[in-house]
Design a protein around this motif. Structure first.
Motif, mmCIF file in Angstrom:
data_model
loop_
_atom_site.group_PDB
_atom_site.id
_atom_site.type_symbol
_atom_site.label_atom_id
_atom_site.label_comp_id
_atom_site.label_asym_id
_atom_site.label_seq_id
_atom_site.Cartn_x
_atom_site.Cartn_y
_atom_site.Cartn_z
ATOM 1 N N ASN A 139 0.812 -1.228 0.000
ATOM 2 C CA ASN A 139 0.000 0.000 0.000
ATOM 3 C C ASN A 139 0.837 1.265 0.000
ATOM 4 N N GLU A 140 2.173 1.096 0.193
ATOM 5 C CA GLU A 140 3.096 2.227 0.303
ATOM 6 C C GLU A 140 2.671 3.172 1.426
ATOM 7 N N HIS A 141 2.264 2.575 2.517
ATOM 8 C CA HIS A 141 1.873 3.353 3.697
ATOM 9 C C HIS A 141 2.424 2.641 4.932
ATOM 10 N N TRP A 142 3.362 3.305 5.624
ATOM 11 C CA TRP A 142 4.064 2.674 6.737
ATOM 12 C C TRP A 142 3.650 3.311 8.067
ATOM 13 N N TYR A 143 3.525 2.470 9.085
ATOM 14 C CA TYR A 143 3.203 2.967 10.418
ATOM 15 C C TYR A 143 4.354 3.826 10.946
ATOM 16 N N GLN A 144 4.024 4.863 11.692
ATOM 17 C CA GLN A 144 5.045 5.665 12.379
ATOM 18 C C GLN A 144 5.236 5.117 13.796
ATOM 19 N N ASN A 145 6.479 4.858 14.142
ATOM 20 C CA ASN A 145 6.803 4.409 15.496
ATOM 21 C C ASN A 145 7.480 5.578 16.213
ATOM 22 N N ILE A 151 15.968 7.666 19.791
ATOM 23 C CA ILE A 151 16.664 6.651 20.596
ATOM 24 C C ILE A 151 18.172 6.691 20.351
ATOM 25 N N TYR A 152 18.582 6.793 19.102
ATOM 26 C CA TYR A 152 20.015 6.822 18.755
ATOM 27 C C TYR A 152 20.352 8.129 18.038
ATOM 28 N N GLY A 153 19.932 9.239 18.620
ATOM 29 C CA GLY A 153 20.041 10.507 17.928
ATOM 30 C C GLY A 153 18.788 10.674 17.078
ATOM 31 N N MET A 154 18.574 11.851 16.573
ATOM 32 C CA MET A 154 17.345 12.105 15.823
ATOM 33 C C MET A 154 17.306 11.301 14.526
ATOM 34 N N CYS A 155 16.195 10.687 14.253
ATOM 35 C CA CYS A 155 16.005 9.878 13.041
ATOM 36 C C CYS A 155 16.173 10.756 11.794
ATOM 37 N N PRO A 156 16.902 10.271 10.792
ATOM 38 C CA PRO A 156 17.126 11.075 9.573
ATOM 39 C C PRO A 156 15.866 11.277 8.733
ATOM 40 N N TYR A 157 14.800 10.548 9.072
ATOM 41 C CA TYR A 157 13.555 10.679 8.307
ATOM 42 C C TYR A 157 12.522 11.545 9.022
ATOM 43 N N THR A 159 12.113 14.690 8.977
ATOM 44 C CA THR A 159 11.550 15.691 8.059
ATOM 45 C C THR A 159 10.386 15.120 7.259
ATOM 46 N N LEU A 160 10.533 13.903 6.790
ATOM 47 C CA LEU A 160 9.470 13.285 5.994
ATOM 48 C C LEU A 160 8.214 13.052 6.831
ATOM 49 N N CYS A 161 8.392 12.665 8.076
ATOM 50 C CA CYS A 161 7.240 12.409 8.937
ATOM 51 C C CYS A 161 6.469 13.698 9.247
ATOM 52 N N ASN A 162 7.146 14.829 9.141
ATOM 53 C CA ASN A 162 6.501 16.112 9.421
ATOM 54 C C ASN A 162 6.062 16.841 8.147
ATOM 55 N N THR A 163 6.101 16.119 7.030
ATOM 56 C CA THR A 163 5.769 16.733 5.743
ATOM 57 C C THR A 163 4.405 16.266 5.245
ATOM 58 N N SER A 164 3.641 17.177 4.691
ATOM 59 C CA SER A 164 2.349 16.829 4.095
ATOM 60 C C SER A 164 2.555 15.856 2.932
ATOM 61 N N PRO A 165 1.671 14.867 2.795
ATOM 62 C CA PRO A 165 1.780 13.934 1.658
ATOM 63 C C PRO A 165 1.828 14.644 0.308
ATOM 64 N N ASP A 166 1.252 15.841 0.242
ATOM 65 C CA ASP A 166 1.243 16.589 -1.023
ATOM 66 C C ASP A 166 2.646 16.981 -1.467
ATOM 67 N N TYR A 167 3.567 17.135 -0.490
ATOM 68 C CA TYR A 167 4.927 17.582 -0.807
ATOM 69 C C TYR A 167 5.990 16.520 -0.503
ATOM 70 N N MET A 168 5.536 15.324 -0.089
ATOM 71 C CA MET A 168 6.461 14.271 0.320
ATOM 72 C C MET A 168 7.469 13.936 -0.775
ATOM 73 N N GLN A 169 7.010 13.734 -1.992
ATOM 74 C CA GLN A 169 7.897 13.331 -3.075
ATOM 75 C C GLN A 169 8.961 14.383 -3.354
ATOM 76 N N ASN A 170 8.592 15.658 -3.243
ATOM 77 C CA ASN A 170 9.562 16.736 -3.464
ATOM 78 C C ASN A 170 10.694 16.671 -2.445
#
Length: 199
Positions: A139-145, A151-157, A159-170
């Protein structure tokens, strides 16, 4: 100190740093997957009964720490996996706890058991998790944990988790690059592609 305390041991370490890989059927008999790892050791106790041999270090030793080994995902998983791999029952684990203090180091041995129903239950939970992962990939839809973000420093993703799906690909195109290790690429092949490749 360790050797002196447990010189009259009633177990024998059969293997150390033992790798394993087992094939597991997916939920409801769906496409199988592999479960792999490496255990610290395999011990024989009480005659020929097999137990994991696990080494754990901690600066804080308490009753709660000892209790944390049951239930314990890693211990149960390894007992389950090795019972499959060896085609023999595993009865639990021998935990060698290394208590590291400022001026000394103490050693404590703890034995934790596992019943067959616990291993059956763990296998079903694993199958459910893999089924969830496959559905998310489809489904290309992943749960957020969100409990693991820092836990090991800030996750590199983040930014993506805080981005609207409308701009995710950009954001993905601008800040990320897809790289899959060669030896793991087969994991990302969809069932339909596998059928075409093997036809």
């Amino acid at each position: 100190q360790y050797v002196e305390r447990y010189k009259d041991r009633d177990w024998v370490m059969k293997y150390v740093e033992m790798p394993f890989v087992v094939e597991v059927l997916g939920l409801g008999g769906s496409k199988p997957f592999l479960y792999a790892g490496t255990i610290d050791g395999l011990a024989e106790m009480e005659g020929e009964k097999l137990y994991l041999g696990e080494h754990k270090t901690t600066p804080r030793l308490s009753a709660d720490y000892v209790k944390s080994f049951k239930p314990n995902n890693q211990i149960t998983a390894y007992c389950w996996a090795l019972s499959k791999y060896l085609e023999k029952p595993l009865y639990g684990a021998v935990i060698n706890i290394i208590h590291i203090l400022t001026k000394e180091t103490n050693f404590i041995r703890h034995v934790t058991t596992r019943e067959p129903w616990e291993l059956i239950q763990w296998e079903y939970q694993l199958q459910c998790i893999v089924d969830d992962v496959r559905r998310a990939r489809e489904n290309e839809h992943w749960y957020q944990n969100t409990s693991q973000c820092a836990i090991y420093g800030m996750c590199p993703y983040q930014t993506l988790c805080n981005t609207s799906p409308d701009y995710m690909q950009n954001f993905m195109d601008a800040g990320y690059e897809t790289r899959i290790p060669e030896d793991l690429k087969w994991l990302f092949v969809k069932d339909s592609e596998v059928k075409i490749a093997t036809a």
